[in-house]
Design a protein around this motif. Structure first.
Motif, PDB file in Angstrom:
ATOM      1  N   TYR A  71       0.564  -1.142  -0.168  1.00 14.46           N
ATOM      2  CA  TYR A  71       0.008  -0.070  -0.069  1.00 14.46           C
ATOM      3  C   TYR A  71       0.883   1.206  -0.005  1.00 14.46           C
ATOM      4  CZ  TYR A  71      -4.066  -2.833   0.741  1.00 14.46           C
ATOM      5  OH  TYR A  71      -4.885  -3.974   0.629  1.00 14.46           O
ATOM      6  N   VAL A  72       2.013   1.084   0.197  1.00 22.10           N
ATOM      7  CA  VAL A  72       2.936   2.426   0.334  1.00 22.10           C
ATOM      8  C   VAL A  72       4.552   2.016   0.029  1.00 22.10           C
ATOM      9  CG1 VAL A  72       3.603   2.202   2.901  1.00 22.10           C
ATOM     10  CG2 VAL A  72       3.652   4.242   1.769  1.00 22.10           C
ATOM     11  N   CYS A  73       4.989   2.787  -0.897  1.00 24.22           N
ATOM     12  CA  CYS A  73       6.515   2.533  -1.044  1.00 24.22           C
ATOM     13  C   CYS A  73       7.409   2.998   0.119  1.00 24.22           C
ATOM     14  CB  CYS A  73       6.985   3.347  -2.437  1.00 24.22           C
ATOM     15  SG  CYS A  73       6.113   2.785  -3.763  1.00 24.22           S
ATOM     16  N   THR A  74       8.426   2.029   0.449  1.00 24.48           N
ATOM     17  CA  THR A  74       8.963   2.425   1.804  1.00 24.48           C
ATOM     18  C   THR A  74      10.445   2.365   1.377  1.00 24.48           C
ATOM     19  OG1 THR A  74       8.856  -0.100   2.463  1.00 24.48           O
ATOM     20  CG2 THR A  74       7.370   1.481   3.466  1.00 24.48           C
ATOM     21  N   SER A  75      11.217   3.152   1.061  1.00 27.99           N
ATOM     22  CA  SER A  75      12.666   3.286   0.434  1.00 27.99           C
ATOM     23  C   SER A  75      13.570   3.616   1.560  1.00 27.99           C
ATOM     24  CB  SER A  75      12.856   4.159  -0.677  1.00 27.99           C
ATOM     25  OG  SER A  75      11.801   3.676  -1.606  1.00 27.99           O
ATOM     26  N   VAL A  76      14.814   2.837   2.049  1.00 27.66           N
ATOM     27  CA  VAL A  76      15.495   3.058   2.862  1.00 27.66           C
ATOM     28  C   VAL A  76      16.882   3.473   2.594  1.00 27.66           C
ATOM     29  CG1 VAL A  76      16.387   2.347   5.451  1.00 27.66           C
ATOM     30  CG2 VAL A  76      14.029   1.810   4.593  1.00 27.66           C
ATOM     31  N   ASN A  77      17.433   4.559   2.603  1.00 23.43           N
ATOM     32  CA  ASN A  77      18.705   4.856   2.830  1.00 23.43           C
ATOM     33  C   ASN A  77      19.304   4.836   1.136  1.00 23.43           C
ATOM     34  OD1 ASN A  77      19.224   5.093   5.246  1.00 23.43           O
ATOM     35  ND2 ASN A  77      19.951   3.042   5.844  1.00 23.43           N
ATOM     36  N   ASP A  78      19.709   3.615   0.566  1.00 16.00           N
ATOM     37  CA  ASP A  78      20.450   4.039  -0.650  1.00 16.00           C
ATOM     38  C   ASP A  78      19.267   3.345  -1.677  1.00 16.00           C
ATOM     39  OD1 ASP A  78      20.186   1.025   0.217  1.00 16.00           O
ATOM     40  OD2 ASP A  78      21.750   0.320  -1.474  1.00 16.00           O
ATOM     41  N   ALA A  79      17.838   2.959  -1.068  1.00 18.58           N
ATOM     42  CA  ALA A  79      16.797   2.763  -2.302  1.00 18.58           C
ATOM     43  C   ALA A  79      16.175   4.291  -2.136  1.00 18.58           C
ATOM     44  CB  ALA A  79      15.768   1.816  -1.519  1.00 18.58           C
ATOM     45  N   VAL A  80      15.785   4.348  -3.374  1.00 21.55           N
ATOM     46  CA  VAL A  80      15.144   5.632  -3.698  1.00 21.55           C
ATOM     47  C   VAL A  80      13.426   5.643  -4.310  1.00 21.55           C
ATOM     48  CG1 VAL A  80      16.009   6.111  -5.987  1.00 21.55           C
ATOM     49  CG2 VAL A  80      15.697   8.228  -4.793  1.00 21.55           C
ATOM     50  N   LEU A  81      13.272   4.674  -4.938  1.00 20.33           N
ATOM     51  CA  LEU A  81      11.998   4.683  -5.746  1.00 20.33           C
ATOM     52  C   LEU A  81      11.492   3.345  -5.435  1.00 20.33           C
ATOM     53  CD1 LEU A  81      12.752   6.578  -9.018  1.00 20.33           C
ATOM     54  CD2 LEU A  81      11.541   7.409  -6.791  1.00 20.33           C
ATOM     55  N   HIS A  82       9.980   3.083  -5.451  1.00 18.06           N
ATOM     56  CA  HIS A  82       9.363   1.678  -5.596  1.00 18.06           C
ATOM     57  C   HIS A  82       9.719   0.708  -4.401  1.00 18.06           C
ATOM     58  CE1 HIS A  82       9.454   3.060  -9.991  1.00 18.06           C
ATOM     59  NE2 HIS A  82       8.633   3.734  -9.420  1.00 18.06           N
ATOM     60  N   GLY A  83      10.354   1.559  -3.374  1.00 15.54           N
ATOM     61  CA  GLY A  83      10.675   0.448  -2.179  1.00 15.54           C
ATOM     62  C   GLY A  83       9.777  -0.521  -1.557  1.00 15.54           C
ATOM     63  N   LEU A  84       9.894  -1.805  -1.806  1.00 18.24           N
ATOM     64  CA  LEU A  84       8.872  -2.832  -1.422  1.00 18.24           C
ATOM     65  C   LEU A  84       9.015  -3.029   0.071  1.00 18.24           C
ATOM     66  CD1 LEU A  84       6.731  -4.599  -3.233  1.00 18.24           C
ATOM     67  CD2 LEU A  84       8.840  -6.425  -2.598  1.00 18.24           C
ATOM     68  N   PRO A  85       7.932  -2.794   0.698  1.00 18.60           N
ATOM     69  CA  PRO A  85       8.039  -3.159   2.073  1.00 18.60           C
ATOM     70  C   PRO A  85       8.513  -4.376   2.530  1.00 18.60           C
ATOM     71  CG  PRO A  85       6.002  -1.869   1.556  1.00 18.60           C
ATOM     72  CD  PRO A  85       6.649  -2.452   0.015  1.00 18.60           C
ATOM     73  N   ARG A  86       9.131  -4.712   3.341  1.00 20.40           N
ATOM     74  CA  ARG A  86       9.848  -5.860   3.678  1.00 20.40           C
ATOM     75  C   ARG A  86       9.882  -6.032   5.466  1.00 20.40           C
ATOM     76  NH1 ARG A  86      15.578  -4.940   4.173  1.00 20.40           N
ATOM     77  NH2 ARG A  86      16.104  -2.724   3.617  1.00 20.40           N
TER      78      ARG A  86
END
Length: 260
Positions: free
Chosen positions: A72-87
């Motif tokens: 339901y939301v993109c969660t991008s951490v640190n070196d991730a910038v787009l379309h971060g898949l929640p994990r």
């Protein structure tokens, strides 16, 4: 397809924008050290459903992803910038988290993203990254108005990012929104003034400057979705949905007073 919205549809866009903005503010306040990205996704789902809105991501399956996205939301951490898949990842002190959310309400979509640092630590460069994307977003909004060209908006965004010393990736950028999440026109994060589509009242645009600290190259995770900096450097992403009006650009994704 480029949609031009009616006044009634713009009213629905304002309601969709309030849902997006208020949800993002709540998620930001809850995202503390130890919070799981899956918890953030669950909270997003609950708030979207409580608002009577529909997620634009859960069934999203474009050609560039390994869809459907399923969250339901993109969660991008640190070196991730787009379309971060929640994990299943617990946030740590100093993590730079970007949240990107799009919902449909009353048949009209709004899309926004925020970046912030979790906890008290401020790793070098993090604040500067976020600030550059926020200033670029503000510049793009200022440049948007009836009669302006898309190139004017892209140029304004790119000038801020370049002046801050960041390379600009042109694979992904802003876009039109309306009855669906991603529409024409594409809004690059750099461009030449006076070029491209001429903006008209009723046009709804999602402007989204994003940068990586020392590269313009992206790599894709094995999940098929999460886009990261090729060098492992930190990243940031800011986005608002704006409506072109007779007087300029109206930001649709500002939080309501209750959420501030």
């Amino acid at each position: 397809m480029i949609e031009i919205l009616t006044p009634a549809e713009l009213d629905r866009a304002r309601r969709a924008g309030a849902v997006v903005a208020d949800t993002l503010q709540t998620l930001r306040s809850r995202s503390t050290i130890g919070t799981s990205l899956l918890e953030i996704d669950r909270w997003a789902r609950e708030m979207i459903e409580d608002a009577g809105a529909q997620s634009c991501y859960v069934d999203y399956a474009p050609s560039f992803g390994r869809g459907p996205f399923g969250h339901y939301v993109c969660t991008s951490v640190n070196d991730a910038v787009l379309h971060g898949l929640p994990r299943d990842y617990a946030l740590a002190d100093g993590d730079l988290l970007s949240l990107d959310l799009a919902v449909s309400h009353g048949g009209v979509v709004a899309d926004s993203a925020i970046s912030f640092v979790v906890g008290e630590s401020r790793p070098p460069g993090s604040t500067e990254l976020i600030d550059a994307t926020e200033r670029a977003l503000a510049a793009g909004i200022t440049a948007a108005g009836p009669g302006a060209h898309l190139g004017d908006v892209s140029h304004a965004i790119g000038e801020v990012l370049s002046a801050a010393g960041y390379a600009i990736n042109t694979e992904f950028g802003g876009h039109g929104v309306g009855s669906t999440m991603h529409q024409d026109p594409h809004v690059s994060n750099t461009g030449r003034p006076g070029r491209g589509y001429r903006l008209r009242p009723g046009l709804l645009l999602a402007l989204e400057p994003w940068v990586m600290a020392d590269t313009a190259e992206l790599v894709t995770d094995a999940d098929g979705w999460t886009l990261r900096s090729a060098t492992g450097c930190r990243t940031a992403h800011s986005e608002h949905t704006v409506a072109i009006t007779d007087g300029g650009a109206e930001i649709m994704t500002l939080p309501t007073a209750a959420a501030r």
